[in-house]
Each structure stands twice: as C-alpha cells, then as structure tokens.
Design an enzyme around this catalytic site. Structure first.
Site, mmCIF file in Angstrom:
data_model
loop_
_atom_site.group_PDB
_atom_site.id
_atom_site.type_symbol
_atom_site.label_atom_id
_atom_site.label_comp_id
_atom_site.label_asym_id
_atom_site.label_seq_id
_atom_site.Cartn_x
_atom_site.Cartn_y
_atom_site.Cartn_z
ATOM 1 C CB ALA A 71 -0.923 0.004 1.218
ATOM 2 C CG MET A 72 2.025 5.434 -1.766
ATOM 3 S SD MET A 72 3.547 5.563 -0.813
ATOM 4 C CE MET A 72 3.549 7.317 -0.451
ATOM 5 C CG ASN A 122 -0.582 8.161 -2.461
ATOM 6 O OD1 ASN A 122 0.587 8.371 -2.711
ATOM 7 N ND2 ASN A 122 -1.214 7.085 -2.875
ATOM 8 C CD GLU A 150 7.206 3.214 5.555
ATOM 9 O OE1 GLU A 150 6.334 2.523 6.116
ATOM 10 O OE2 GLU A 150 6.940 3.910 4.555
ATOM 11 C CD GLU A 182 0.114 2.146 3.870
ATOM 12 O OE1 GLU A 182 0.576 3.281 3.645
ATOM 13 O OE2 GLU A 182 0.835 1.136 3.949
#
Length: 778
Positions: free
Chosen positions: A235-236, A238, A292, A270
């Site tokens: 996942a990212m 944003n 992270e 996320e």
C-alpha cells in the site's frame, strides 16, 4: 529556495496513455530554479507571464531567475507507462486505470517539481478526462466542468505536503461510502465493491482511535482507500487517497482470518502515516524509519486496542521482529537511520531494518519508559512539528521530555548503529553473570550496546540498563530464570544452563523468543543440533499459537533444507499440533491449523491425500482452510491437478482467491509445472505484482528448486525490470536465495557477480550471506 504552491492542470488522452499539462509554481528563490523532471517533454517556461530561457539536463529543468518571488509557469507533456512507479497503467479484465506511485522520488516522472520531502507545498489540481471516466485525488472534488466529450475535475487545495504524497487516479470506479467525519470511501475497479464494507469499517474505527491516541484530529475531509489492480507494494499512504494492492484492502467475513488480519494491519499502517509521515514528515530519507517504523508499531498497537483477541503483539514478533533480527545479524545490514546520498539509494532501505527493527526498538523504548509517557511524547512530537519536517533526534527528545528517562542517551546507539547484542547468562554461585557480545551469523565488528535488561529470578522481577561488557547481579539460589521478559528487548539470550529456564512459566512471547533465539544460534554455529532440538522438544506440546507458528516455520524450513536430517522431528511436531488445532473454531485457531496443515501436506503424502478430500467442497470452506486444502490437493494430485487449478485461477474474480490458487500451483512437486506457472507472468495471466513473491512458494522441494534456479538464471533481468524503481526485487531475493541456493552457494554468488542487477545488489548480498549460514546445517 522555497516552494509555496503548485497549481496543476493535466489533460489526459486515455486511449493513447499520454497527457499534457500546465503548472504554475509559486516560489521564492535567491538564485535560479531547478526542477526535477524525468521522462517529460518541457515545452515552455514563463516567469510572471514572460518567456524564460531554460535548460533540460541531468533530469532537471534549470531556469535562471536571479532573486525572485512569484509564479513560474511550465507547460509539459508526458506518457503513462507500463511500469509500477510514476504514473502508470494498471490493467484489469481487458481494461486499465491510471494510478500514481511517487514514493520515494517518482513525482518527477509526472510533473516538473522539487521532488524532495522537505519541500512541502500546497497543491491545487485540476484534471481533464473523457466523459465517463472518474478522477480521484488527495482532496474532495470542488467542482466539475463539462465541455463537449470531456469533463474537468477541480479539487480542493491540499494542506502543505511533500511531492511523494500527491495522488492521481483515472478510470472507472465503484465506490462504497461510509458517512463519517472524515468521510471514508473505498474505491475499486468495476465488480469488486462487494468486499469494501469491512475495510471501510476498519478505517473508521482506526481513525477514531488514532485521534484519541495522538490528541490530534485527522486533517482532511475525506480518506479514499483505493484498490489498484496492479500494484508493486502492499500500500501507499498518499494523504487522503491511500492506494492498496487488492489483497491488502478487499476482504469480507468469508475471507479467512489471515486475509482479514492482513487487511486490518495494512489499513492501520497506512492510516498511521496520515499523522506520522504526512502531517509530520522526515527532512530527508535518512530518517525513513520515522515514517515506517512508527506506522508499523502503531498499526499493531491500534488493532490490539480494538481486537485484543487477535493477540497482535504476538503477530508483531512473527511479522516484524523475526525478520529484523535475522537481517540485522549479517554483515550487509545498516543502521535504522542510515545515510542516503541520492533518491536512487532510498528504494533499497525499505526493508526489515527500517520497518521491523525500528518498530521493535520503539516497542523496547515504550516498555522502558512506560505506555502513558510514550503516548505523551508522541503527541508532543506531532503537535510541535505539524505540517513540517523532523529528524530522529526530535522524536527521542520528545520522548525524553515526556518520561524524564534518558531516552536520548539510549536511542542513538540503537538507531545510529547497526547490529544488536546477544546476552550470555551464567549462574555463578549466588550471582547471575550477564555478558554481552554483538550477535552475527558471520563474524561482525564487535560493539557494546546500552541494553534495557528485564529478567525474573524465582518469580521476582528485576530490570537495569546494562551499559558495559558484563554485569553481575546478586540473586541467591536460582530455581527459575528468564531474561528479556515478553521478548520486549531487541537482543538475543543464550543460557549456559537451560534447566532453570525450562522450569519457569514462560509467556507465549518468551516461548517464541527462546525458539527464535536458539534457531539463530543453530544457524550461527553457536549451538549444536542436539541443543536446538532440546528447545524444540521443550515446546513440542506448546498450547499457544505464537510458539507453535514459530516452530512450524522453522521446522518446515529445515525440512526443505534437508529432509533426511530434520524430517522426523518436523513431521512429529506438525502431526502432533495438527491434531491439537483441528477442532478449533476461533479465527486464530483456524489460521493456525491451516498453516500447520499446509506444511504437513508437503511433508506427509498420506495427510495430503486425506485433507485433499475436502477439495470437492472448496467453495464452502473457511478462507484459511481453502489455502490448506488447495495445497493438499496440488501436492497429492500433482500435475493431474494442474488444469483444474489453472481453470479456477483464471475464473477467480478476486485476487484473494487467485493468490490462494497460485500458491497451491507453486507448491506442486513437479518442476515442469512450477516453471510453467511462473512463466505466466510473461503471457499476462499472472499479474506483474505477483511474480517475485511467487518464487518463495516454489522452493520447498529440491528438484523444483533446481528448475526454478535455471528459470531465474534465464529470466532474472526481465523480472527485475518489472520492479525497477521499487527496490522490491532485491528485498525479496534476500528471502528467496537462502533456500534457492542450497547446494550451489558458489554458483549463485558467481552468477549474480557476473549478472548484477541494479538496485538489487544489497538484497542479493543479504540472501547470499544468509545462504552461507544455512549451508552450515545442511
């Protein structure tokens, strides 16, 4: 130079996969402007409405402006590529969507910009597409304008944020909306929305808990959770428009606990970033761990608050600490905070150290200073640096202020130095002697660490910070002993006498730590096989899933390494535990049984045949049991099962089902079948995102490993190209090589020396170093 805002308008040609754009960048500079731009055509640059000279060199747009405050206008055009970074096409069912993946340095492949995390700016975005297409970005749509066959989506202005957090998605979407503040929207390509409700509810619950924990509200009016059909990462984050691979987002009650827990963990991770990474961002990629490690740690914490029955801190040890302890015990490791000279270097440090070790050190520090003090320090840090950038020392200074304990004295040793210690424990008369040395699978430079030691002697708890090489503690006669309580400390413990340890009442985390430590000692040549087996046999009848899953992982690995040496104890353990867990109906119990059954199916043909009888009811099975039954069927029926499994794979609607069946196909003891399945990536039948991790499922049987190695030698460059710019190829090869290379250490080393893969060098080196350790026990 300071960037204040980007005003971006992009016009897409969806059929041609091209676009043209105009951006107005408001900035202040003392002497000229340099914008990052890769693969773009720059048509013109204007300064306050006047044409300006510019040069495009070294992937930069260079404009002479002198001292200047105002607007820079750039017109440009670009292509949407078939990659997995920048702006790319994500195909599905004969169609595709456009999606962006900009972390760490790929925003420059979409627009000219200062692509650096410390250069935060506000973004005002408008996107023109063909009528019938939708556009998703970080902020809600402010208005739409229709003109002929096209429609323009105009989005609200973002808060100040880094370029890598910008998102644009174009395509046909279905959406599930959960009325909430913020509004929660799950978006999928057509036909997938039926698995959206559960992740939306997870998001709602996690956001509320984060707001409560941090003392800071979520900052945007909405959050999109977007299932992208082709996605390199899990996942990212944003800001306000989080992207996921489908298996990390879409789930329902029938998915099985493994999938549900993974979805919860990824969504929680996320969402943690929306504060830790987005609201407060690292100044430069040296401090990637600030993003992270913290998001990793917080995802387990927040789920544990909401679902204590899931036993998330046990999962944390399995998922995060184990990999970090392994990767940090070889010469090719790096400190949590590591020097990054260029954006290209960043991709290789999205690894077990930046995620798992950093998160494990946070767990150790929280255990040391206290949970309430830790929370206050985090809240203080986020409030102080909101909408700005920070460094590692800013975090531990906040933790020290909140706790009054010397965090800034301890943390640099763990964050700025690589490796970790092994504490040797010896009873000397009425004293306990603790001696530390750096642990390594191979010789590593010696270091001394400040270790927050926790121990229990005869039921009495003691703690200290061990700063020197050794320390002696007066304890009297020792009947029961355990060191590193709940495995909260990031260090290993070796006992000269296991008797008092095995006589103690060990928590599941401590049982896990004992098993994990002694397996590492076996690989390092520090204990014999008999000493390791003594620990295994002490846990052979363990009742908790945490030590059971740890031993299942170790023993199935050892079986694959050498079934003659390790087969008997591996089968004995799995047979015993399969019976214990077969009747459990709780989610964790069903998942544990499934894992044991998958492993035993590959070791015991009779068990595989028996379990595969359930394949005729495959569609009615629990999601976790489906995985075990499919593998049992593939193993017992062999190549005769190939056509049926392939047909089911092709007809499956969701990636969740495809992944189960793919893993089964790759579990066959049939070299020809397995390499043909791997080659489906080149025909488009297997998604590009799935090929590299698929290798891990194909390595159990020696004869299949031989065929996969030949396949790797032919196709490694092609596979690496799929993941170019992500760092994923190297990271996965670090996990693949230790089994793939058994019996061919020198050949593997020489092959990759002769055929280097740019951006994967570090991971390949790690894999070879672990392989050399594994080769000691073959």
């Amino acid at each position: 130079m300071k960037i204040n805002s980007y005003d971006i308008h992009v016009i897409f040609n969806f059929k041609e996969s091209t676009y043209k754009g105009t951006e107005i960048i408001n900035l202040d500079t003392e002497d000229g402007v340099e914008l990052d731009a890769v693969g773009l055509e720059i048509h013109s640059v204007e300064i306050d409405g006047r044409s300006a000279d510019f040069k495009l060199e070294d992937n930069k747009v260079k404009v002479k402006t002198g001292k200047f405050s105002g607007d820079l206008r750039v017109t440009f055009s670009g292509k949407v590529r078939d990659t997995l970074v920048g702006i790319y096409r994500a195909p599905y069912n004969g169609s595709y969507m456009f999606s962006t993946q900009f972390e760490s340095s790929h925003a420059r492949e979409f627009i000219p910009c200062v692509d650096h995390p410390a250069y935060k700016a506000k973004f005002r975005l408008s996107v023109t597409v063909d009528r019938g297409l939708q556009v998703i970005s970080n902020m809600p749509v402010k208005e739409t304008r229709e003109e002929g066959d096209q429609v323009t989506y105009v989005f609200h202005e973002t808060p100040p944020m880094s370029t890598y957090l910008l998102y644009v998605g174009v395509g046909k979407f279905e959406e599930f909306r959960l009325q909430n503040v913020p509004e929660i929207i799950v978006a999928t390509v057509p036909g997938k929305i039926s698995k959206a409700k559960l992740p939306a509810e997870f998001a709602r619950d996690f956001i509320r808990k984060y707001e409560e924990y941090y003392g800071i509200k979520y900052q945007l009016p909405k959050v999109h959770l977007i299932a992208v059909p082709e996605f390199a990462f899990g996942a990212m984050e944003n800001w306000g428009a989080i992207t996921f691979r489908e298996t990390a987002l879409l789930a329902d009650e029938k998915s099985g606990f493994s999938n549900i827990r993974r979805v919860a963990e990824v969504v929680a991770h996320e969402l943690a970033h929306q504060w830790f990474g987005n609201l407060v961002t690292m100044k430069w990629w040296n401090d990637l761990w600030l993003n992270e490690s913290f998001a990793t740690f917080m995802s387990y914490k927040i789920i544990d608050m909401l679902h204590p029955e899931w036993y998330m801190w046990g999962e944390f040890l399995l998922d995060e600490t184990a990999g970090a302890l392994l990767k940090d015990s070889i010469p090719t490791t790096h400190p949590i905070e590591t020097k990054v000279n260029s954006p290209e270097e960043v991709e290789q440090i999205f690894d077990d150290i930046s995620y798992g070790k950093g998160a494990s050190i946070l767990r150790m520090i929280e255990s040391y200073i206290g949970k309430d003090e830790f929370r206050r320090g985090i809240s203080k840090y986020l409030q102080k640096f909101s909408y700005g950038n920070a460094e590692g020392k800013d975090l531990w200074n906040s933790l020290e202020e909140a706790s009054g304990k010397p965090v800034s004295k301890i943390m640099p040793h763990w964050v700025l130095e690589d490796g970790y210690p092994m504490v040797k424990v010896q009873i000397v008369g009425n004293q306990l002697e603790l001696t530390q040395e750096r642990f390594g699978l191979h010789p590593v430079p010696e270091k001394t660490y400040p270790i927050p030691i926790t121990l229990m002697v005869n039921g009495e708890k003691k703690d200290l910070v061990m700063e020197g090489k050794s320390v002696r503690i007066e304890v009297g006669h020792v009947n029961e002993l355990k060191v590193n309580l709940d495995k909260a400390g990031f260090y290993r413990v070796m006992y000269f006498d296991l008797g008092p340890v095995l006589a103690s009442e060990l928590t599941p985390e401590e049982q896990w730590g004992l098993a994990n430590d002694y397996f590492a000692f076996l690989l390092a040549g520090k204990v014999s096989r008999d000493e390791y087996f003594k620990v295994v046999r002490s846990l052979m009848s363990a009742k908790h899933h945490l030590p059971v899953l740890e031993l299942a992982d170790q023993l199935s690995f050892l079986y694959a390494v050498n079934s003659q040496k390790y087969g008997e104890i591996a089968r004995e353990f799995h047979s015993k535990q399969v019976k214990e867990w077969s009747t459990r109906q709780d989610p964790v119990g069903r998942r544990t049984y499934s894992t044991l059954a998958m492993n035993l199916s590959k070791m015991d043909p009779k068990f595989a045949t028996s379990l595969s009888a359930q394949f005729s009811q495959y569609d009615q099975l629990d999601g976790d049991l489906k995985s075990a039954v499919a593998i049992a069927y593939a193993v017992s029926a062999g190549s005769q099962a190939l056509d049926q499994l392939l047909t089911m794979y092709r007809q499956s609607k969701f990636d969740e089902d495809k992944t189960r069946l793919l893993n089964a196909l790759l579990s066959m003891n049939s070299p020809h079948s397995v390499v043909n399945v791997l080659s489906m990536v080149f025909t488009g039948e297997m998604k590009k995102q799935d090929i590299i991790r698929s290798l891990q499922y194909s390595l159990f049987y020696p004869n299949v490993r031989d065929a996969v190695w030949e396949w790797i030698k032919i196709h490694s460059k092609k596979v690496a190209e799929i993941y170019q710019g992500t760092g994923i190829f190297g990271r996965v090869m670090a996990d693949v090589i230790p089994l793939l290379g058994i019996g061919r250490v020198e050949e593997v080393e020489k092959f990759f020396e002769a055929n280097p893969i740019k951006g994967a060098e570090k991971g390949i080196r790690q894999g070879i170093e672990i392989l050399k350790a594994v080769s000691r026990i073959v």
